[in-house]
Design a protein around this motif. Sequence first.
Motif, mmCIF file in Angstrom:
data_model
loop_
_atom_site.group_PDB
_atom_site.id
_atom_site.type_symbol
_atom_site.label_atom_id
_atom_site.label_comp_id
_atom_site.label_asym_id
_atom_site.label_seq_id
_atom_site.Cartn_x
_atom_site.Cartn_y
_atom_site.Cartn_z
ATOM 1 N N VAL A 272 0.817 -1.207 0.000
ATOM 2 C CA VAL A 272 0.000 0.000 0.000
ATOM 3 C C VAL A 272 0.850 1.256 0.000
ATOM 4 C CG1 VAL A 272 -1.688 1.292 1.344
ATOM 5 C CG2 VAL A 272 -1.922 -1.172 1.106
ATOM 6 N N HIS A 273 1.932 1.236 0.756
ATOM 7 C CA HIS A 273 2.784 2.421 0.848
ATOM 8 C C HIS A 273 4.168 2.103 0.302
ATOM 9 C CE1 HIS A 273 -0.015 4.754 3.302
ATOM 10 N NE2 HIS A 273 -0.239 3.654 3.984
ATOM 11 N N GLU A 274 4.740 3.048 -0.395
ATOM 12 C CA GLU A 274 6.128 2.902 -0.806
ATOM 13 C C GLU A 274 7.009 2.942 0.438
ATOM 14 O OE1 GLU A 274 7.226 2.260 -3.738
ATOM 15 O OE2 GLU A 274 5.255 2.353 -4.680
ATOM 16 N N ILE B 223 -7.533 -2.349 15.818
ATOM 17 C CA ILE B 223 -6.183 -2.754 16.216
ATOM 18 C C ILE B 223 -5.159 -1.722 15.760
ATOM 19 C CG2 ILE B 223 -4.348 -4.435 15.715
ATOM 20 C CD1 ILE B 223 -6.657 -6.557 15.601
ATOM 21 N N LEU B 224 -5.240 -1.333 14.494
ATOM 22 C CA LEU B 224 -4.271 -0.381 13.951
ATOM 23 C C LEU B 224 -4.447 1.002 14.565
ATOM 24 C CD1 LEU B 224 -4.315 -1.467 10.194
ATOM 25 C CD2 LEU B 224 -2.637 -2.068 11.957
ATOM 26 N N THR B 225 -5.685 1.391 14.838
ATOM 27 C CA THR B 225 -5.940 2.686 15.477
ATOM 28 C C THR B 225 -5.354 2.708 16.882
ATOM 29 O OG1 THR B 225 -7.967 3.030 14.193
ATOM 30 C CG2 THR B 225 -7.725 4.300 16.227
ATOM 31 N N LEU B 226 -5.535 1.622 17.629
ATOM 32 C CA LEU B 226 -4.971 1.539 18.975
ATOM 33 C C LEU B 226 -3.451 1.609 18.927
ATOM 34 C CD1 LEU B 226 -6.032 -0.827 21.844
ATOM 35 C CD2 LEU B 226 -3.634 -0.624 21.213
ATOM 36 N N ILE B 227 -2.862 0.860 17.993
ATOM 37 C CA ILE B 227 -1.395 0.877 17.870
ATOM 38 C C ILE B 227 -0.902 2.278 17.554
ATOM 39 C CG2 ILE B 227 0.535 0.104 16.415
ATOM 40 C CD1 ILE B 227 -0.855 -2.626 16.245
ATOM 41 N N ARG B 228 -1.593 2.950 16.642
ATOM 42 C CA ARG B 228 -1.177 4.306 16.277
ATOM 43 C C ARG B 228 -1.366 5.279 17.434
ATOM 44 N NH1 ARG B 228 2.365 3.672 14.110
ATOM 45 N NH2 ARG B 228 2.699 3.249 11.924
ATOM 46 N N LYS B 229 -2.384 5.074 18.245
ATOM 47 C CA LYS B 229 -2.597 5.946 19.395
ATOM 48 C C LYS B 229 -1.464 5.784 20.409
ATOM 49 C CE LYS B 229 -5.844 6.910 23.170
ATOM 50 N NZ LYS B 229 -7.152 6.534 23.799
ATOM 51 N N GLU B 230 -1.066 4.533 20.635
ATOM 52 C CA GLU B 230 -0.004 4.259 21.601
ATOM 53 C C GLU B 230 1.376 4.566 21.043
ATOM 54 O OE1 GLU B 230 -0.474 3.456 24.737
ATOM 55 O OE2 GLU B 230 -2.663 3.420 24.479
ATOM 56 N N ASN B 231 1.527 4.411 19.725
ATOM 57 C CA ASN B 231 2.841 4.579 19.102
ATOM 58 C C ASN B 231 2.667 5.136 17.689
ATOM 59 O OD1 ASN B 231 5.356 4.298 17.852
ATOM 60 N ND2 ASN B 231 5.863 2.465 19.017
ATOM 61 N N VAL C 187 4.589 -0.445 10.918
ATOM 62 C CA VAL C 187 3.627 -1.526 11.122
ATOM 63 C C VAL C 187 3.377 -2.235 9.791
ATOM 64 C CG1 VAL C 187 1.312 -2.145 11.899
ATOM 65 C CG2 VAL C 187 2.530 -0.233 12.984
ATOM 66 N N LEU C 188 3.573 -3.553 9.778
ATOM 67 C CA LEU C 188 3.375 -4.341 8.573
ATOM 68 C C LEU C 188 2.349 -5.439 8.834
ATOM 69 C CD1 LEU C 188 6.819 -3.986 8.995
ATOM 70 C CD2 LEU C 188 6.537 -4.274 6.539
ATOM 71 N N VAL C 189 1.369 -5.556 7.940
ATOM 72 C CA VAL C 189 0.309 -6.553 8.056
ATOM 73 C C VAL C 189 0.399 -7.504 6.867
ATOM 74 C CG1 VAL C 189 -2.171 -6.936 8.266
ATOM 75 C CG2 VAL C 189 -1.155 -4.827 9.176
ATOM 76 N N SER D 292 -4.525 0.632 4.289
ATOM 77 C CA SER D 292 -4.149 1.848 3.558
ATOM 78 C C SER D 292 -4.665 3.119 4.215
ATOM 79 C CB SER D 292 -4.649 1.774 2.115
ATOM 80 O OG SER D 292 -6.062 1.901 2.058
ATOM 81 N N THR D 293 -5.676 2.994 5.081
ATOM 82 C CA THR D 293 -6.230 4.182 5.743
ATOM 83 C C THR D 293 -5.427 4.583 6.972
ATOM 84 O OG1 THR D 293 -7.725 2.916 7.193
ATOM 85 C CG2 THR D 293 -8.541 3.488 4.988
ATOM 86 N N GLN D 294 -4.487 3.741 7.387
ATOM 87 C CA GLN D 294 -3.720 4.001 8.599
ATOM 88 C C GLN D 294 -2.310 4.500 8.243
ATOM 89 O OE1 GLN D 294 -4.808 3.870 11.664
ATOM 90 N NE2 GLN D 294 -6.800 2.897 11.346
#
Length: 276
Positions: free
Chosen positions: A41-43, A169-177, A182-184, A217-219
């Motif tokens: 999704v991201h380069e 899950i990704l929102t929580l991770i981004r809030k904490e860090n 992050v790779l899924v 892709s939204t995170q």
Amino acid sequence: MNKVWAVILAVWVSVSSWAGWEWIQASHPSVSARSLDTGIVHEAPSVLQTLKTRASREGSLHYLALGDSVALGKGAPRGYAAEVADRLKRHQLPVQLDNQGVSGQTSSQLWIALHHPEMKRKIRQADLITITIGGNDVLKVALRRSQPWEAISSFDEIRDGFVHHLNQILTLIRKENPTAVVLVTSLYNPVPPDALYFPLTEKLLDNWNTALAQTVSTQPGCIVVQIDDLLRPEHRDWLADQIHPNTRGHRLIAHAILNAIGLDDTGSQVADARGN
């Protein structure tokens, strides 16, 4: 287990991330794969430099592996997370690996686990996070259905539930860090191309992985790692059983992760292709 139910379970497992094989001790075809059209999704050219800067500043990288039995490393003495850590070290990037994979874990269970204070501390500390999750969402629902075709008809509901939890899950991770990489990982299809129900499993898998990629892709700072191009249906020497990757399979997943980071792991991939 009657034949129809066995076929339905095979379809459900085909869109899983293989972690729930311990729930089913039935005969199942070998794994095949299908490439995602979405790709990464991201380069990632700047990701490697970011990790190098952090390793230089902190002395080592903190790598947190999350997810199901594949994340844990089932099927090999050393799973893909350990392989990623080793290969980063070979490229002068010292790593401290913390593998929190859990066999049988669903996306909702991972979401709950991440609320534990100790898990939040691990997230805040991490520089690199990998996630393999989702397969058990499908499998456990399939096993609860009294009529096998009801399981098929509820695919959209289960996929949407997974997407909801993955986003949480990704929102929580981004809030904490906010800064960790992050790779899924995407999912592969454990059904051979000559199986009667293979076309259906391919369609469901593509649908699932497209939804996964769109969610990631939204995170910010999150990357989809497609493993389908490396775990091919015509070659099955990367399987430990009908579901889980063996040592070579985990090494190929590690290669895909390193490639997404921006680290050239071509030499190691060639060695793995030769069985080294």
